[in-house]
Design an enzyme around this catalytic site. Structure first.
Site, PDB file in Angstrom:
ATOM      1  N   ASP A   1      96.318 -38.382  13.688  1.00 52.82           N
ATOM      2  CA  ASP A   1      97.628 -38.053  13.137  1.00 52.82           C
ATOM      3  C   ASP A   1      97.531 -36.631  12.562  1.00 52.82           C
ATOM      4  OD1 ASP A   1     100.243 -38.397  11.932  1.00 52.82           O
ATOM      5  OD2 ASP A   1      99.176 -38.643  10.019  1.00 52.82           O
TER       6      ASP A   1
ATOM      7  N   ASP B   1     100.348 -34.833  10.100  1.00 51.52           N
ATOM      8  CA  ASP B   1     100.879 -34.641   8.738  1.00 51.52           C
ATOM      9  C   ASP B   1     100.240 -35.630   7.779  1.00 51.52           C
ATOM     10  OD1 ASP B   1     102.754 -32.532   9.348  1.00 51.52           O
ATOM     11  OD2 ASP B   1     103.813 -34.052  10.502  1.00 51.52           O
TER      12      ASP B   1
ATOM     13  N   GLY C   1     111.631 -35.407  11.298  1.00 51.47           N
ATOM     14  CA  GLY C   1     112.456 -34.571  10.421  1.00 51.47           C
ATOM     15  C   GLY C   1     113.946 -34.743  10.636  1.00 51.47           C
TER      16      GLY C   1
ATOM     17  N   GLU D   1     115.450 -37.325  11.943  1.00 54.63           N
ATOM     18  CA  GLU D   1     115.777 -38.685  11.509  1.00 54.63           C
ATOM     19  C   GLU D   1     115.851 -38.750   9.979  1.00 54.63           C
ATOM     20  OE1 GLU D   1     113.552 -37.753  13.699  1.00 54.63           O
ATOM     21  OE2 GLU D   1     113.810 -38.929  15.526  1.00 54.63           O
ATOM     22  N   ARG D   2     114.985 -37.985   9.314  1.00 49.73           N
ATOM     23  CA  ARG D   2     114.941 -37.973   7.844  1.00 49.73           C
ATOM     24  C   ARG D   2     116.214 -37.358   7.278  1.00 49.73           C
ATOM     25  NH1 ARG D   2     109.578 -35.767   6.881  1.00 49.73           N
ATOM     26  NH2 ARG D   2     109.024 -37.833   7.637  1.00 49.73           N
TER      27      ARG D   2
ATOM     28  N   HIS E   1     117.488 -28.497  11.665  1.00 48.06           N
ATOM     29  CA  HIS E   1     116.082 -28.840  11.872  1.00 48.06           C
ATOM     30  C   HIS E   1     115.343 -27.740  12.632  1.00 48.06           C
ATOM     31  CE1 HIS E   1     112.549 -30.950  13.583  1.00 48.06           C
ATOM     32  NE2 HIS E   1     112.482 -31.377  12.342  1.00 48.06           N
TER      33      HIS E   1
ATOM     34  N   ALA F   1     105.665 -27.195  15.360  1.00 42.80           N
ATOM     35  CA  ALA F   1     105.026 -27.297  14.044  1.00 42.80           C
ATOM     36  C   ALA F   1     103.538 -27.620  14.207  1.00 42.80           C
ATOM     37  CB  ALA F   1     105.726 -28.383  13.215  1.00 42.80           C
TER      38      ALA F   1
HETATM   39  C1  XBP Z   1     105.120 -37.039  10.076  1.00 40.01           C
HETATM   40  C2  XBP Z   1     106.580 -36.951  10.113  1.00 40.01           C
HETATM   41  C3  XBP Z   1     107.178 -35.667  10.491  1.00 40.01           C
HETATM   42  C4  XBP Z   1     107.095 -34.608   9.424  1.00 40.01           C
HETATM   43  C5  XBP Z   1     108.154 -33.559   9.630  1.00 40.01           C
HETATM   44  O1  XBP Z   1     104.714 -38.397  10.273  1.00 40.01           O
HETATM   45  O2  XBP Z   1     107.277 -37.904   9.892  1.00 40.01           O
HETATM   46  O3  XBP Z   1     108.505 -35.935  10.779  1.00 40.01           O
HETATM   47  O4  XBP Z   1     107.311 -35.175   8.156  1.00 40.01           O
HETATM   48  O5  XBP Z   1     108.018 -32.995  10.878  1.00 40.01           O
HETATM   49  P1  XBP Z   1     103.287 -38.735  10.893  1.00 40.01           P
HETATM   50  P2  XBP Z   1     109.288 -32.667  11.791  1.00 40.01           P
HETATM   51  O6  XBP Z   1     102.269 -38.031  10.048  1.00 40.01           O
HETATM   52  O7  XBP Z   1     103.156 -40.222  10.771  1.00 40.01           O
HETATM   53  O8  XBP Z   1     103.286 -38.298  12.319  1.00 40.01           O
HETATM   54  O9  XBP Z   1     110.343 -32.095  10.895  1.00 40.01           O
HETATM   55  O10 XBP Z   1     108.743 -31.654  12.777  1.00 40.01           O
HETATM   56  O11 XBP Z   1     109.708 -33.959  12.429  1.00 40.01           O
HETATM   57 MG    MG Z   2     100.861 -38.797   8.729  1.00 38.76          MG
END
Ligand code: XBP
Ligand code: MG
Length: 251
Positions: free
Chosen positions: A10, A12, A54, A56-57, A79, A125
Site C-alpha cells: 500500500d 498512503d 480522493g 469519493e472523499r 480533485h 500522486a
Molecule cells: C489512500 C486513499 C487515497 C488518498 C488520496 O488509501 O484513500 O484516496 O487518501 O489520494 P490506501 P487521491 O492507502 O488504502 O490506498 O486523492 O489521489 O485519491
Molecule cells: Mg493506506
C-alpha cells in the site's frame, strides 16, 4: 507451507505518512483556490479517511453536508487541482518514507521477491512519491503499479489486489500485503492475502482482527524495538525483517 514470492505495498500511510501533511493539505489548497470556505482539519480528515479515494472523499463530504456550496460536477476538476498541489508538496521533499520501508524494500528486491504497489491513490500522486521520496529506479523495481481508478471498486474491495496479482501472474498464497488501515487490511484479506500492518496516528485504533502482524512501524535494526500490537505467529519482532514475512507465509 507457502513460499513468499511477492509483496504488494500500500502507499498512503504505509510507504509514507502522506495523509495528514500531504493529501489533506493539498485538498485544502484546492478548496481555497476554488473559493470554497471548507477546510479539512486534522480530526475531520481522520473521519473522512473512512472513505478511500480522493474524489469519493469529497463527494462523501458534500453528501453529509460538509460543503454546502459545492456541486458534484465540480469534484473532478477540484480533485485534479488537488493532485497538482500534492505533487508539488511531495516534490518539496516534505514527506519522508516511514522507518524501515527502504530497508525492507531493498532486502526483498535483492532476494528476488516480486514487488508491486496496490493503492487507492491517483497514479500521478504515486509517481510523485516514487520519484521524490523513493528514487526513480523504483519505477523499474516495482513489477506493477496498480493505482486509482484502474479498478471500479476501491479498498476495502479486494479488486486492486486481485488486479495486481493478475498482472504479475502470482497467486494469493504466495503474496503478502503491507497495509496501514482497516480498509486496506480488509481489501488484502478479501483478496486472500496474508497481511502485515504498520499503524499510524489515524489508524492505530482500527480493527485488524485476523491480520498476521500489527506493529507501530517496520523499524530499523539500530533503532528501538517497534511496538507490537498483534502477533499471530509469535514472531517476537524488534524490527520487521524479510525472514518474518517468510515465516508468516510458512505458517
Ligand atoms: C489512500 C486513499 C487515497 C488518498 C488520496 O488509501 O484513500 O484516496 O487518501 O489520494 P490506501 P487521491 O492507502 O488504502 O490506498 O486523492 O489521489 O485519491
Ligand atoms: Mg493506506
Amino acid at each position: 507451507m507457502a513460499e513468499l514470492k511477492c509483496i504488494l505495498w500500500d502507499v498512503d500511510g504505509t510507504l509514507a505518512d502522506t495523509e495528514r501533511d500531504g493529501h489533506r493539505v493539498a485538498f485544502n489548497m484546492a478548496f481555497d483556490e476554488a473559493g470554497h470556505a471548507r477546510e479539512w482539519d486534522v480530526p475531520t480528515y481522520g473521519e473522512l479517511l473512512e472513505v478511500t479515494g480522493g474524489k469519493e472523499r469529497i463527494k462523501f463530504d458534500i453528501e453529509r453536508g460538509g460543503m454546502p456550496d459545492m456541486e458534484h460536477e465540480e469534484v473532478a476538476g477540484l480533485h485534479a487541482r488537488k493532485t497538482i498541489h500534492y505533487q508539488s508538496l511531495i516534490a518539496e521533499g516534505r514527506i519522508p518514507l516511514r522507518p524501515g520501508v527502504r530497508r525492507l524494500l531493498e532486502e526483498a528486491y535483492e532476494a528476488g521477491i516480486t514487488l508491486g504497489v496496490a493503492t487507492t491513490t491517483t497514479p500521478a500522486a504515486l509517481d510523485a512519491l516514487i520519484e521524490h521520496s523513493l528514487g526513480k529506479e523504483w519505477f523499474d523495481r516495482f513489477a506493477v503499479l496498480a493505482a486509482g481508478d484502474i479498478v471500479p471498486a476501491k479498498k476495502p474491495a479486494p479488486d486492486i489486489y486481485t488486479y495486481a496479482m493478475e498482472q504479475l501472474g502470482v497467486n494469493p498464497e504466495n503474496t503478502l500485503a503491507l497495509e496501514d488501515s482497516e480498509n486496506g487490511w480488509k481489501a488484502a484479506n478479501a483478496a486472500g492475502l496474508k497481511c502485515v500492518v504498520t499503524v499510524n496516528d489515524y489508524t492505530r485504533n482500527h480493527d485488524f482482527t485476523g491480520a498476521d502482524l500489527v506493529v507501530s512501524e517496520l523499524g530499523e535494526p539500530e533503532g528501538e524495538a517497534v511496538e507490537v500490537l498483534q502477533d499471530l505467529h509469535t514472531l517476537d519482532v524488534h524490527h520487521v525483517k524479510l525472514s518474518h514475512l517468510k515465516a508468516i507465509m510458512h505458517d
